[in-house]
Design an enzyme around this catalytic site. Sequence first.
Site, PDB file in Angstrom:
ATOM      1  N   LYS A  28       0.815  -1.283   0.044  1.00  0.00           N
ATOM      2  CA  LYS A  28       0.007   0.045   0.135  1.00  0.00           C
ATOM      3  C   LYS A  28       0.751   1.346   0.071  1.00  0.00           C
ATOM      4  O   LYS A  28       0.428   2.197  -0.690  1.00  0.00           O
ATOM      5  CB  LYS A  28      -1.089   0.017   1.197  1.00  0.00           C
ATOM      6  N   ARG A  98      -2.932   3.440   8.485  1.00  0.00           N
ATOM      7  CA  ARG A  98      -3.429   2.245   7.847  1.00  0.00           C
ATOM      8  C   ARG A  98      -2.306   0.987   7.811  1.00  0.00           C
ATOM      9  O   ARG A  98      -1.043   1.498   7.407  1.00  0.00           O
ATOM     10  CB  ARG A  98      -3.590   2.558   6.253  1.00  0.00           C
ATOM     11  N   GLY A 107      -7.959  -7.161   4.286  1.00  0.00           N
ATOM     12  CA  GLY A 107      -8.869  -7.136   5.278  1.00  0.00           C
ATOM     13  C   GLY A 107      -8.148  -7.732   6.683  1.00  0.00           C
ATOM     14  O   GLY A 107      -8.865  -7.842   7.624  1.00  0.00           O
ATOM     15  N   MET A 109      -5.703  -7.059   8.428  1.00  0.00           N
ATOM     16  CA  MET A 109      -5.092  -6.125   9.429  1.00  0.00           C
ATOM     17  C   MET A 109      -5.797  -4.831   9.693  1.00  0.00           C
ATOM     18  O   MET A 109      -6.773  -4.810   9.018  1.00  0.00           O
ATOM     19  CB  MET A 109      -3.382  -5.809   8.938  1.00  0.00           C
ATOM     20  N   ARG A 352      -3.116  -1.622  -6.136  1.00  0.00           N
ATOM     21  CA  ARG A 352      -2.191  -2.784  -5.753  1.00  0.00           C
ATOM     22  C   ARG A 352      -2.577  -3.693  -6.788  1.00  0.00           C
ATOM     23  O   ARG A 352      -3.592  -3.552  -7.356  1.00  0.00           O
ATOM     24  CB  ARG A 352      -2.586  -3.388  -4.537  1.00  0.00           C
ATOM     25  N   HIS A 472     -15.453  -8.559   1.465  1.00  0.00           N
ATOM     26  CA  HIS A 472     -14.195  -9.345   2.014  1.00  0.00           C
ATOM     27  C   HIS A 472     -14.175 -10.906   1.365  1.00  0.00           C
ATOM     28  O   HIS A 472     -13.524 -11.641   0.892  1.00  0.00           O
ATOM     29  CB  HIS A 472     -14.471  -9.547   3.466  1.00  0.00           C
ATOM     30  N   ARG A 578       4.525 -48.179  -9.999  1.00  0.00           N
ATOM     31  CA  ARG A 578       4.488 -48.717  -8.684  1.00  0.00           C
ATOM     32  C   ARG A 578       3.846 -50.221  -8.974  1.00  0.00           C
ATOM     33  O   ARG A 578       2.469 -50.101  -8.988  1.00  0.00           O
ATOM     34  CB  ARG A 578       3.795 -48.229  -7.451  1.00  0.00           C
ATOM     35  N   ARG A 635       8.910 -49.308 -11.306  1.00  0.00           N
ATOM     36  CA  ARG A 635       9.855 -49.967 -10.173  1.00  0.00           C
ATOM     37  C   ARG A 635       9.321 -51.421  -9.649  1.00  0.00           C
ATOM     38  O   ARG A 635       8.168 -51.866  -9.484  1.00  0.00           O
ATOM     39  CB  ARG A 635       9.450 -49.077  -8.825  1.00  0.00           C
ATOM     40  N   GLU A 762      17.072 -43.319  -2.425  1.00  0.00           N
ATOM     41  CA  GLU A 762      16.424 -42.984  -1.656  1.00  0.00           C
ATOM     42  C   GLU A 762      16.806 -43.473   0.077  1.00  0.00           C
ATOM     43  O   GLU A 762      16.018 -43.129   1.083  1.00  0.00           O
ATOM     44  CB  GLU A 762      14.761 -43.495  -1.760  1.00  0.00           C
ATOM     45  N   SER A 781      16.679 -42.151  -9.956  1.00  0.00           N
ATOM     46  CA  SER A 781      15.399 -41.455  -9.671  1.00  0.00           C
ATOM     47  C   SER A 781      15.306 -41.374  -8.232  1.00  0.00           C
ATOM     48  O   SER A 781      15.365 -42.131  -7.590  1.00  0.00           O
ATOM     49  CB  SER A 781      14.363 -42.168 -10.082  1.00  0.00           C
ATOM     50  N   CYS A 851      10.969 -38.758  -8.120  1.00  0.00           N
ATOM     51  CA  CYS A 851       9.752 -39.259  -8.263  1.00  0.00           C
ATOM     52  C   CYS A 851       9.061 -39.329  -6.878  1.00  0.00           C
ATOM     53  O   CYS A 851       8.010 -40.074  -6.567  1.00  0.00           O
ATOM     54  CB  CYS A 851       9.720 -40.933  -8.600  1.00  0.00           C
ATOM     55  N   TYR A 871      14.532 -34.808 -15.408  1.00  0.00           N
ATOM     56  CA  TYR A 871      13.030 -34.698 -15.326  1.00  0.00           C
ATOM     57  C   TYR A 871      12.699 -34.619 -13.992  1.00  0.00           C
ATOM     58  O   TYR A 871      13.279 -35.095 -13.029  1.00  0.00           O
ATOM     59  CB  TYR A 871      12.492 -35.810 -16.322  1.00  0.00           C
TER      60      TYR A 871
HETATM   61  P1  ADP Z   1      -7.271  -2.384   3.495  1.00  0.00           P
HETATM   62  O1  ADP Z   1      -5.841  -2.828   3.636  1.00  0.00           O
HETATM   63  O2  ADP Z   1      -8.223  -3.253   4.385  1.00  0.00           O
HETATM   64  O3  ADP Z   1      -8.026  -1.905   2.216  1.00  0.00           O
HETATM   65  P2  ADP Z   1      -6.808   0.417   4.198  1.00  0.00           P
HETATM   66  O4  ADP Z   1      -6.132   0.899   4.635  1.00  0.00           O
HETATM   67  O5  ADP Z   1      -7.295   0.645   2.445  1.00  0.00           O
HETATM   68  O6  ADP Z   1      -7.356  -0.960   4.654  1.00  0.00           O
HETATM   69  O7  ADP Z   1      -8.349   1.388   4.478  1.00  0.00           O
HETATM   70  C1  ADP Z   1      -9.619   1.030   4.177  1.00  0.00           C
HETATM   71  C2  ADP Z   1     -10.702   2.022   3.395  1.00  0.00           C
HETATM   72  O8  ADP Z   1     -10.382   3.104   4.529  1.00  0.00           O
HETATM   73  C3  ADP Z   1      -9.988   2.668   2.274  1.00  0.00           C
HETATM   74  O9  ADP Z   1     -10.417   1.703   1.230  1.00  0.00           O
HETATM   75  C4  ADP Z   1     -10.550   3.953   2.224  1.00  0.00           C
HETATM   76  O10 ADP Z   1     -11.906   3.883   1.867  1.00  0.00           O
HETATM   77  C5  ADP Z   1     -10.456   4.293   3.667  1.00  0.00           C
HETATM   78  N1  ADP Z   1      -9.393   5.053   3.939  1.00  0.00           N
HETATM   79  C6  ADP Z   1      -8.178   4.842   4.420  1.00  0.00           C
HETATM   80  N2  ADP Z   1      -7.568   6.103   4.246  1.00  0.00           N
HETATM   81  C7  ADP Z   1      -8.291   7.099   3.985  1.00  0.00           C
HETATM   82  C8  ADP Z   1      -8.069   8.401   3.921  1.00  0.00           C
HETATM   83  N3  ADP Z   1      -6.755   9.012   4.367  1.00  0.00           N
HETATM   84  N4  ADP Z   1      -9.185   9.285   3.465  1.00  0.00           N
HETATM   85  C9  ADP Z   1     -10.336   8.510   3.256  1.00  0.00           C
HETATM   86  N5  ADP Z   1     -10.463   7.126   3.380  1.00  0.00           N
HETATM   87  C10 ADP Z   1      -9.617   6.580   3.644  1.00  0.00           C
HETATM   88 MG    MG Z   2      10.755 -45.871  -1.039  1.00  0.00          MG
HETATM   89 MG    MG Z   3      -7.603  -0.767   1.285  1.00  0.00          MG
END
Ligand code: ADP
Ligand code: MG
Ligand code: MG
Length: 957
Positions: A28, A98, A107, A109, A352, A472, A578, A635, A762, A781, A851, A871
């Site tokens: 990110k 973040r 999602g 963390m 990403r 999610h 086998r 074998r 082996e 082998s 193998c 192989y």
């Molecule tokens: P994740 O890794 O779970 O996608 P993010 O850090 O991207 O978490 O945050 C989740 C959401 O929070 C983002 O998709 C965005 O909508 C909102 N968010 C994060 N930072 C900002 C920001 N600076 N301003 C507005 N919305 C934000």
């Molecule tokens: Mg054997």
């Molecule tokens: Mg995000």
Amino acid sequence: MPKKKFVYSFGAGVAEGDGTMKELLGGKGAGLHEMTKIGLPVPAGFTITTEVCDLFFKSGKKWPEGLEKEVQKHLKQLEKTTGKTLGDPRDPLLVSVRSGAPVSMPGMMETILNLGLTDASVEGLAAKTGNRRFALDAYRRFIMMYGSTAMGIEREEFDKAFDEIKAKRTRARLGIPADQKVNDTDVNEEELDELIKMFKKIYREHIKVDFPQDPWEQLKGAIDAVFNSWMADKAVTYRKVEKLVGIKGTAVNVVQMVFGNKGETSGTGVCFTRDPNSGENVFYGDYLVNAQGEDVVAGIRTPIRLAELDKRDPKVYKQLVDIRRKLEKHYRDMQDLEFTVEEGKLYMLQCRTGKRSPIAAFRIAVDMVKEGLISKEEAILRIKASDIEGIFYPMIDKSKPEELKKAFLVQGIDAVPGAATGKVVFNAKDAEEWAAKGEKVILVRKETSPEDVGGMHAAQGILTATGGKTSHAAVVARGWGKTCIVGCEKLDIDYEKGIFAVGETVIKEGDYITLDGGTGNVYKGQLKLVKPEPPKAYTTLMSWVDKIRTLKVRTNADTPYDAEKARQLGAEGIGLCRTEHMFFDSEERILAIREMIIADDLESRKKALAKLLPFQTKDFEGIFKAMDGLPVTIRLIDPPLHEFVPHDEEGQRALAKAVGVSFEKVVQRVEQLHEANPMLGHRGCRLAITYPEILDMQVTAIITAACNMTKKGIKVLPEIMIPLVIDDKELKILETRTREVADAIIAKSGIKLSYMVGTMIEVPRAALLADRIATVAEFFSFGTNDLTQMTLGLSRDDAGKFLPDYVDEKKAGVFKADPFQSLDQDGVGMLIRMGIEKGRSVRPKLKVGICGEHGGDPASVKFCHRVGMNYVSSSPFRVPISRLAAAQAVVEETASAKKPGKNRGRPAKKASAVAPKKTSTRGRKPASAVRAVSASSAASAAPKRRGRPLGSKNKNK
Ligand code: ADP
Ligand code: MG
Ligand code: MG
């Protein structure tokens, strides 16, 4: 040593980091820096590195020396860029804090939004924006996120309070009928004031102090919370299922807030630059009006499609379309974007590499080569083993449409294609437990949360009542290619009763349902699933794979059926057949082998073996026919004899009767066969030393079959393999006998047939004495299942009880992966390397393969390429995976050879791990050079086409 830089700023078109710094700044962070650099509208901020996270955990969760000062410095800079101050009661700077690891963990963390709001500054924000409702909405979100993620208060506590306000006040005020939902956006200013009071009370009750009114304290708490989320159970589980190892930690991004919750001209969205399901080159995404942050992903309200945004706000939409084009060109891959619109102004919050379905992975890779965006080599590197698995996922059999119509239950949103059938479970824990017992389950939830990943992974498919294609459940399932249907709003789920209803129909826990992720249809019962035809992009990409790879891929197959299937999947021969599996094929056969075992003189043993001969001959004929023109390694008998005899009284009595000997004699013979440690007992070629007549029969069957098939015009290339050899003298005895038997048959048949005699390596001793053994053996082998258990001194059948601890990063973390699944390259790998080198020192053309199970594991296949094997052999359905890995090995090798400077870093270290010891004195060499040393000293038989580039005109500079 100069002090490490802990914090990197970005904003106003300038960034200290860039897109290449994923490892340090997280995905990110690197994306935010890069987008800033290329001039996209990104709010300003700074990134604390992943190294800090590592130090944080190493020092018992303390901030490293100097971090506090550095954060303060970068905060000052952010305040300067934005013209606002954190905590300013007239016009506060608000930030999000973040998480963001080097690899995407959607999602898993935490992220905290609207940080910097206090009782005083919330009024400043209200006055400044002239929108008090909005300011309060931001504040309530912040208290909830801070309270739950930083301070560990159950989120439900806050949700309950929110529901209470909606139920008691909003509903009455607006007169919303009981069967309609009250939306978050319906709640007004007074009600939010009340809600914030309740939230702060919850906070005080749990934490025993008031909600912090010092923004700096808030910021420190939030940064800690993000670090801690790295080690949260769900994140650790996710890394385990995804086999993500060796990552330092998460970075922390502190970013100026922009607001999608300011009314009808604001909103927040998630999109993909191409369709992540089909891979089609179309813009794809969801947008939620007047919303902030997680609202889209959490599936609180059902979002609108991106195309509708075009109608609502064509200016913003057009800008977004431009950014889509710009980013794809820039990153040369499909991107997953997050954006927010604040009163008609667009901000990019994340980009990403987008997760995609297996079908999309192939389509996007192939399309991008055709569009000239990437080279064929890059396309090959972008496909994962799991994408290939996904391509062959089953589909619903649609040949009987009436039956399908009858079984139809309901339709949801088609989030991830493929089909799945299984028993309904309602929580992740049950999914894991039932699956562990071998049940196929479908996880049915109102929505999924990151805590559910373990169960989602264990389930065949996922069905949720809420959410859109970017929720999610959809994102996580897509990454695994797992069938998923979301937003199935007609589902009425009752977790307590363990049922769900669709109108009148009630489905109970344990009932079968079937999901069609391609259409979003849900069916009652267990429908028949069929294998699909692989798409065109698959065939195209695999043809590139086969052109570039130098390692051959064979299969382990014991029957003509398996052999044929593997051949269709691209197998270039059989690496392990086998023979003993054939003995279990019918009553007659098992009886004959048992008769042979309980016989106590040569004559009766031979008589019993004679009964087996026609069966084995016929089996081999079938296999040779299926493998016409390709080598087949067979074998000779391997398992200890007691595995063939009955151990229960009933079975023993039946055997006695069938063979015509006394029950006592059978019992006595079975007792004789008992071994204290069968793994190290009378097995493998030791059996043929004791009972050469078994070898005679098997060789007779092989060579007779080969002659018969040759007469029919089939090209037969038999390779007779003697298992578990420990010494060259032992092998010589058996090789001589094999040739005597074989040559006599060939001479008699009057045809020309060449065959090879080789051995499995082996037992560690065989690897150590490989130069002596290779004077006899024409091929090696590596039987890495046995070689692993004997080298590690761990029984494969018992290790399940303790080995997981050795892999678990929170426990011992000795191995990065289960050594029975992914080759232990350090230990077992050293024996393999040595074995090859010694073997080829006396027989330069020695053919070498593998193998064990490892022949189908991508990392192990790459190792086999690097050490110069000819192989690998894998189970039929893993053949395409091995082909891909073999090609990737070539691409990776060429890439690291081309970047000599870079080889001072990681790639060179990796390569030296596979190089024989003696080369380490020559100093560091590029990976390919090191490999060349290890193989070329001995290996003229090593494949020669190594590293030939494909279609080089497409190469990127
Ligand atoms: P994740 O890794 O779970 O996608 P993010 O850090 O991207 O978490 O945050 C989740 C959401 O929070 C983002 O998709 C965005 O909508 C909102 N968010 C994060 N930072 C900002 C920001 N600076 N301003 C507005 N919305 C934000
Ligand atoms: Mg054997
Ligand atoms: Mg995000």
